[in-house]
Design a protein around this motif. Structure first.
Motif, short mmCIF file in Angstrom:
data_model
loop_
_atom_site.label_atom_id
_atom_site.label_comp_id
_atom_site.label_asym_id
_atom_site.label_seq_id
_atom_site.Cartn_x
_atom_site.Cartn_y
_atom_site.Cartn_z
N ASP A 32 0.82 -1.28 0.03
CA ASP A 32 0.08 -0.07 -0.05
C ASP A 32 0.84 1.40 0.04
O ASP A 32 0.26 2.21 -0.52
N PHE A 33 2.08 1.15 0.49
CA PHE A 33 2.95 2.19 0.37
C PHE A 33 4.53 1.86 0.44
O PHE A 33 4.55 0.55 0.64
N TRP A 34 5.21 2.57 0.13
CA TRP A 34 6.77 2.05 0.04
C TRP A 34 7.50 3.30 0.65
O TRP A 34 7.54 4.37 0.04
N ARG A 44 -2.98 -3.26 10.23
CA ARG A 44 -2.41 -4.59 9.40
C ARG A 44 -3.50 -5.08 9.18
O ARG A 44 -4.75 -5.04 9.63
N TYR A 45 -3.54 -6.25 8.56
CA TYR A 45 -4.62 -7.16 8.02
C TYR A 45 -5.16 -7.73 9.07
O TYR A 45 -6.38 -8.09 9.14
N ASP A 46 -4.77 -8.01 10.58
CA ASP A 46 -5.59 -8.66 11.59
C ASP A 46 -6.19 -7.58 12.31
O ASP A 46 -6.73 -7.87 13.45
N GLY A 47 -6.21 -6.44 12.14
CA GLY A 47 -6.86 -5.15 12.75
C GLY A 47 -6.08 -4.44 13.41
O GLY A 47 -6.61 -3.50 14.15
N HIS A 48 -4.90 -4.91 13.83
CA HIS A 48 -4.16 -4.21 14.83
C HIS A 48 -3.25 -3.13 13.91
O HIS A 48 -3.77 -3.00 12.82
N TYR A 49 -1.99 -2.50 14.48
CA TYR A 49 -1.31 -1.47 13.56
C TYR A 49 0.22 -2.06 13.91
O TYR A 49 0.43 -2.69 15.00
#
Length: 124
Positions: free
Chosen positions: A27-29, A112-117
């Motif tokens: 999504d970003f670099w 993150r994909y798991d809802g965390h960051y």
């Protein structure tokens, strides 16, 4: 925060950063801009799908880099990690790029994909 990654940023042009962004399907670099020496980030603008770049430092008028990507004129916030977490929650953005007050370096705080960051920081 669930995960903290730290790595050496590649010194590259924004154009090469976009190529890496697309090749890795991120999504970003996060990278170090070869011309300015500043930590920077390229990403896809959710509104129009075009690539954009954000970088701390003096802001100029909106411009394009060889028609490939726009350069954000919105100031990159300088904050600590806790303030960046608050900003992430308040804005609902997929990530926050900020200049860390503790290190003086550009960092990214993504959902993150798991809802965390997580937190991505330069290693040096």
């Amino acid at each position: 925060m669930v995960r903290h990654k730290s790595f050496g940023l590649v010194h590259q042009t924004p154009e090469d950063a976009v190529i890496d962004l697309e090749a890795m399907d991120h999504d970003f670099w996060l990278f170090t801009d070869l011309a300015s020496g500043r930590d920077s980030v390229v990403y896809r603008d959710a509104r129009n799908g075009r690539h954009r770049m954000a970088s701390p430092g003096p802001l100029g008028q909106e411009r394009e880099i060889d028609g490939l990507l726009g350069v954000s004129t919105v100031p990159v916030p300088t904050s600590n990690v806790n303030e960046a977490v608050s900003r992430l929650h308040l804005t609902g953005l997929p990530f926050v790029f900020f200049n860390d007050t503790a290190t003086g370096r550009g960092c990214v705080l993504p959902h993150r994909y798991d809802g965390h960051y997580g937190l991505i920081t330069p290693s040096r």
